[in-house]
Design an enzyme around this catalytic site. Structure first.
Site, PDB file in Angstrom:
ATOM      1  CB  ILE A 182      -0.943   0.001   1.222  1.00  0.00           C
ATOM      2  CG1 ILE A 182      -1.895  -1.190   1.163  1.00  0.00           C
ATOM      3  CG2 ILE A 182      -1.741   1.308   1.280  1.00  0.00           C
ATOM      4  CD1 ILE A 182      -2.661  -1.422   2.451  1.00  0.00           C
ATOM      5  N   PRO A 235       0.099  -2.653   8.852  1.00  0.00           N
ATOM      6  CG  PRO A 235       1.251  -4.683   8.841  1.00  0.00           C
ATOM      7  CD  PRO A 235       1.349  -3.253   8.366  1.00  0.00           C
ATOM      8  NE  ARG A 284      -6.560  -3.907   9.728  1.00  0.00           N
ATOM      9  CZ  ARG A 284      -6.834  -3.976   8.442  1.00  0.00           C
ATOM     10  NH1 ARG A 284      -6.832  -2.851   7.714  1.00  0.00           N
ATOM     11  NH2 ARG A 284      -7.073  -5.128   7.861  1.00  0.00           N
ATOM     12  CG  ASP A 286     -10.897   3.849   4.866  1.00  0.00           C
ATOM     13  OD1 ASP A 286     -12.098   4.159   4.700  1.00  0.00           O
ATOM     14  OD2 ASP A 286     -10.449   2.721   4.592  1.00  0.00           O
ATOM     15  CD  GLU A 297     -12.338   0.308  11.592  1.00  0.00           C
ATOM     16  OE1 GLU A 297     -12.760  -0.690  10.957  1.00  0.00           O
ATOM     17  OE2 GLU A 297     -11.356   0.980  11.241  1.00  0.00           O
ATOM     18  CG  HIS A 330     -12.038  -0.176   7.493  1.00  0.00           C
ATOM     19  ND1 HIS A 330     -11.530  -0.831   8.595  1.00  0.00           N
ATOM     20  CD2 HIS A 330     -11.247  -0.544   6.443  1.00  0.00           C
ATOM     21  CE1 HIS A 330     -10.489  -1.577   8.217  1.00  0.00           C
ATOM     22  NE2 HIS A 330     -10.309  -1.416   6.915  1.00  0.00           N
TER      23      HIS A 330
END
Length: 384
Positions: A213, A269, A297, A321, A326, A345
Site C-alpha cells: 500500500i 498492518p 489500521r 479510513d 470500529e 473503512h
C-alpha cells in the site's frame, strides 16, 4: 436452486454462485504481485512437487457472490465443503474427510465472512491441512495461537487493495491542499470567493509502513511530483524503489520522518509491534500545517493524541479510513471536527475488490498444484 443463479463447479459436486457474464477482472493488477521473501522450509517443501489433486475447504457463506470465481480453479481441485461454522461444515464432512483437507480458503465480507472463532473451533479436525489462504490483507482478525504455532503455511491478499487505498490517500492530500471544505461552504452560501490554493508538487509525503500500500501511494505521489520519504523495518532501498523514495527511515526514527513531512500516510498492518506506532510524540513532531492520513489500521495510532492535536489545531487536519474502534462510536469527537476527512473503512471496497482477491487465490492454487512457490506467504508470528 437454478432460480437463484447457481451453477455447478466443474471440479466439484458442490454448487457455486454464477459470475455475471459482464464482469471483468483486471488480471494485470494481480500478476504483478509476488511472494514474500519470508518463506519457511515448509513453504519450500510445498513447492517442491506437482499435485494432481487437492481437497479444498471454503470457509464463507455459500451465497457469497465472489465464490463464482472458484469456477476458474484448475482441474483436480475438489471443493469438499463450503460453510462458516463447525455445525454447518459437519453436515457435509465425515471425520475422514476433515482429515483429508489440504487447503483452506477463508473469505467473505461482513456476514458472509469466515470468523476466527469458528475456524479455531474446528481447527483440530484439520489434521492434513498444508495451506491456509486469507482473502483479506489484514491478519489480526484471523490469527490465533494454534494457527501461529502450526506448520500450516498462511498466505493473504496483499496487493489487491493497494491502488484504491493509494488513490484515497492522494484524495485526502488534495482535499486539504485545495481546501475543499471552504469550496463547499462557499457553494452552499452562493458566495463567489476566490482564494489561493496549494499544489502537491514539491511537498513531502511521508509513508509510515512501506509495503504494498505504501509503495502504491508513493508511486502515485510521484505522479504529482511530490518528494517521498518512507519508514519500514528494512531500510535498504530496493532497486525498483530508487527514483520513487528519497530516504528510508527505521521505525525508531518515526518522529524525524513526521517532522519533515507535509503529508503523512500510515499504511501499516496491526501487530503488537505496530500498536500506537504513531505515538503522541510522533504526532507532536508534525508540522503545524501537516496532514495525517491513515489507510492502515486505527490501532496503529494514538487516537486520543491525534484528536487532541486536531482539536487544538496543532496540525492542519486528518484523513481517516480506519479507527481504533470500529464502527466509530457515535460519541467520538472525530465526528464533529471540521478538519477531519473520514470514511467508514471502505476506501478499498471497490466494486471488484473481493472478486480480484479470489482471482489471486485461483492463481495461487495453480502455482501450488504446479509445484511453484506461493505468492504472499505471511510471517505468522510477525502478523503480516
Amino acid at each position: 436452486m437454478q432460480s437463484r443463479g447457481i451453477g455447478v463447479d466443474r471440479s466439484s459436486s458442490l454448487l457455486l454462485p454464477l459470475c455475471s457474464p459482464h464482469r471483468t477482472i483486471p488480471f494485470s493488477s494481480l500478476t504483478s504481485i509476488r511472494g514474500s521473501s519470508r518463506s519457511s522450509s515448509r513453504h519450500a517443501a510445498m513447492a517442491a512437487g506437482k499435485k494432481d489433486s487437492i481437497n479444498l475447504l471454503v470457509v464463507a457463506n455459500p451465497a457469497t457472490p465472489e465464490l463464482c470465481v472458484l469456477q476458474k480453479l484448475p482441474p483436480g481441485v475438489n471443493i469438499v465443503a463450503t460453510g462458516q461454522t463447525l455445525a454447518e461444515l459437519s453436515q457435509q464432512l465425515s471425520d475422514e474427510q476433515w482429515g483429508s483437507i489440504d487447503v483452506m480458503l477463508n473469505c467473505g465480507v461482513g456476514k458472509n465472512a469466515g470468523k476466527r472463532e469458528d475456524v479455531q473451533e474446528f481447527w483440530g479436525r484439520l489434521t492434513g491441512l498444508q495451506w491456509l489462504h486469507s482473502a483479506s490483507a489484514g491478519l489480526e482478525h484471523l490469527l490465533f495461537p494454534e494457527l501461529i504455532d502450526s506448520p500450516v503455511v498462511l498466505s493473504n491478499a496483499k496487493g489487491v487493495y493497494s491502488h484504491s487505498l493509494a488513490e484515497y490517500a492522494l484524495t485526502c492530500c488534495s482535499w486539504f491542499a485545495k481546501d475543499f471544505p471552504r469550496l463547499l461552504a462557499a457553494k452552499a452560501a452562493r458566495s463567489w470567493d476566490p482564494y489561493d490554493v496549494e499544489e502537491l508538487r514539491g511537498k513531502t509525503l511521508g509513508v509510515v509502513g512501506y509495503g504494498d500500500i505504501g509503495r502504491a501511494t508513493a508511486v502515485l505521489a510521484k505522479a504529482f511530483r511530490m518528494k517521498v520519504v518512507a519508514l519500514r523495518r528494512n531500510t535498504t532501498l530496493a532497486e525498483a524503489d530508487k527514483g520513487v523514495v528519497e530516504k528510508i527511515y527505521a521505525p525508531d526514527q518515526i518522529t524525524e520522518l513526521m517532522s519533515v513531512s507535509d503529508y503523512v500516510v500510515a499504511s501499516t498492518p496491526y501487530t503488537p509491534a505496530t500498536d500506537k506506532l504513531v505515538s503522541a510524540a510522533a504526532i507532536a513532531a508534525m508540522k503545524p500545517n501537516g496532514v495525517f492520513i491513515n489507510v492502515g489500521r486505527g490501532k496503529c495510532v494514538d487516537e486520543e493524541a491525534l484528536i487532541d492535536a486536531l482539536q487544538n489545531r496543532r496540525i492542519r487536519g486528518a484523513g481517516l479510513d480506519v479507527f481504533a474502534t470500529e464502527p466509530l462510536p457515535a460519541d467520538s469527537a472525530l465526528w464533529g471536527l471540521p478538519n477531519v476527512f473520514m470514511s467508514p473503512h471502505n476506501a478499498d471496497r471497490t466494486k471488484e475488490f473481493q472478486f480480484e482477491s479470489m482471482e489471486l487465490f485461483v492463481q495461487n492454487v495453480e502455482r501450488y498444484m504446479s509445484g511453484q512457490e506461493l505468492m504472499n506467504v505471511c510471517d505468522k508470528r510477525s502478523g503480516y
